[in-house]
Design a protein around this motif. Structure first.
Motif, PDB file in Angstrom:
ATOM      1  N   VAL A  93       0.863  -1.187   0.000  1.00  0.00           N
ATOM      2  CA  VAL A  93       0.000   0.000   0.000  1.00  0.00           C
ATOM      3  C   VAL A  93       0.894   1.230   0.000  1.00  0.00           C
ATOM      4  O   VAL A  93       1.824   1.318   0.799  1.00  0.00           O
ATOM      5  CB  VAL A  93      -0.890  -0.010   1.267  1.00  0.00           C
ATOM      6  CG1 VAL A  93      -1.663   1.292   1.403  1.00  0.00           C
ATOM      7  CG2 VAL A  93      -1.833  -1.201   1.247  1.00  0.00           C
ATOM      8  N   VAL A 186      -6.876  -3.398   4.700  1.00  0.00           N
ATOM      9  CA  VAL A 186      -6.007  -2.235   4.451  1.00  0.00           C
ATOM     10  C   VAL A 186      -6.447  -1.025   5.287  1.00  0.00           C
ATOM     11  O   VAL A 186      -5.603  -0.399   5.943  1.00  0.00           O
ATOM     12  CB  VAL A 186      -5.933  -1.919   2.943  1.00  0.00           C
ATOM     13  CG1 VAL A 186      -5.287  -0.562   2.695  1.00  0.00           C
ATOM     14  CG2 VAL A 186      -5.190  -3.035   2.208  1.00  0.00           C
ATOM     15  N   THR A 207       1.597  -5.611   3.553  1.00  0.00           N
ATOM     16  CA  THR A 207       0.431  -5.923   4.381  1.00  0.00           C
ATOM     17  C   THR A 207       0.286  -7.386   4.789  1.00  0.00           C
ATOM     18  O   THR A 207      -0.763  -7.767   5.292  1.00  0.00           O
ATOM     19  CB  THR A 207      -0.852  -5.466   3.665  1.00  0.00           C
ATOM     20  OG1 THR A 207      -0.886  -6.074   2.367  1.00  0.00           O
ATOM     21  CG2 THR A 207      -0.890  -3.956   3.521  1.00  0.00           C
TER      22      THR A 207
END
Ligand code: MN
Length: 238
Positions: A93, A186, A207
Motif C-alpha cells: 500500500v 487495508v 500488508t
C-alpha cells in the motif's frame, strides 16, 4: 530593495543519498518513498504455519529501510549470514497523504496506490531473534530486502479487497491465497499504524503474506503476482 536572499547551499560533509523511489506503471514520474512498514502475520494460514494462533490479535508492525527497495526485473543478490532466505508475497500500500489517528472509514482516502512486493526475510535470523527476544532488523531490513513492482494508482484500479495473491519459484506455485483472507484489512492496517507513527505521503506498507513460505536458492527465479495489481519478477543471484 535588494533581491530576496537565497538560502545558502549547505556544505555537506557527507552528501545526502539519492531519494528512494518507485516507478508508476504506464506513466512517467516517480513516487518518492519515505518509510517502509511491514505487518506481521496478517493471513491466518500463514500464522498457523509459523506456529501461532490465528486469533484476531491487534496487528503488529516492523520496518524496512527505504534504501532496501529493489525494482522489478532486478537481480536479488543472496544476502550474507543466512542459509534460509524466504520471499513473502505481499500487497504493498502506497500512501499519498499522511496523518495521525486516521479513522478506519477515512483510511482509504490516504492510499494513493498499490504494488506487488516481496518481504524478503532471513528466516533463520528471525527465528533466533524471536527466541532471544531481540529486534527483527537483521531478519527484515537488510540490503535489497524490499523488492517492489511498479505502483498502480487507486484512481485507476480502485482499492482491491479480494483477488489472487501468489508466488511462483522456477514456475512452481509456492504461495497461493486471496486478499480477502487478510485478518486486518487495508483501512484497519492504516488506521492502527497511524496510532503508532505519524504517517506521511510516500510511506509504503507491506500488508502480510499467505501460507506457503519457504527458502529460495541462488539461480532461482521468483514471480510474484496479485490479480488487478501486477507482477514482480526477480532472479536470485550471488
Ligand atoms: Mn511479511
Amino acid at each position: 530593495m535588494s533581491a530576496p536572499a537565497t538560502p545558502p547551499e549547505p556544505s555537506w560533509i557527507v552528501p545526502p543519498p539519492p531519494p528512494a523511489s518507485l516507478p508508476v506503471r504506464g506513466r512517467g514520474g516517480r513516487f518518492a518513498v519515505h518509510r517502509i512498514y511491514g505487518v506481521g502475520r496478517n493471513f491466518a494460514d500463514h500464522a498457523v504455519e509459523m506456529g501461532h494462533d490465528p486469533a484476531r490479535e491487534p496487528p503488529f508492525f516492523f520496518q524496512k529501510n527505504p534504501d532496501n527497495l529493489l525494482g522489478d526485473g532486478a537481480d536479488f543478490p543472496y544476502p550474507p549470514r543466512t542459509a534460509e532466505v524466504h520471499p513473502e508475497v505481499e500487497l504493498v500500500v502506497a500512501l499519498g497523504r499522511g496523518g495521525r489517528d486516521i479513522a478506519v472509514a477515512a483510511a482509504l482516502d490516504h492510499v494513493w496506490g498499490y504494488a506487488v512486493g516481496l518481504d524478503m526475510t532471513r528466516r533463520d535470523l528471525q527465528r533466533e531473534a524471536k527466541a532471544l527476544g531481540r529486534p527483527w532488523e537483521v531478519a527484515k531490513a537488510f540490503e535489497h530486502a524490499a523488492p517492489c513492482g511498479a505502483l498502480v494508482p487507486a484512481a485507476e484500479i480502485g482499492h482491491p479487497r479480494a483477488g489472487a495473491i501468489r508466488l511462483d519459484v522456477d514456475g512452481e506455485r509456492r504461495q497461493a491465497g486471496d486478499l480477502a483472507q487478510m485478518i486486518w484489512t487495508v483501512p484497519e492496517v492504516v488506521a492502527t499504524l497511524s496510532t503508532l507513527f505519524e504517517l506521511r505521503a510516500g510511506d509504503l506498507i507491506m500488508t502480510g503474506t499467505p501460507a506457503g513460505v519457504g527458502p529460495v536458492r541462488r539461480g532461482q527465479r521468483l514471480h510474484a503476482h496479485i490479480a488487478g495489481v501486477g507482477d514482480l519478477e526477480l532472479a536470485v543471484t550471488g
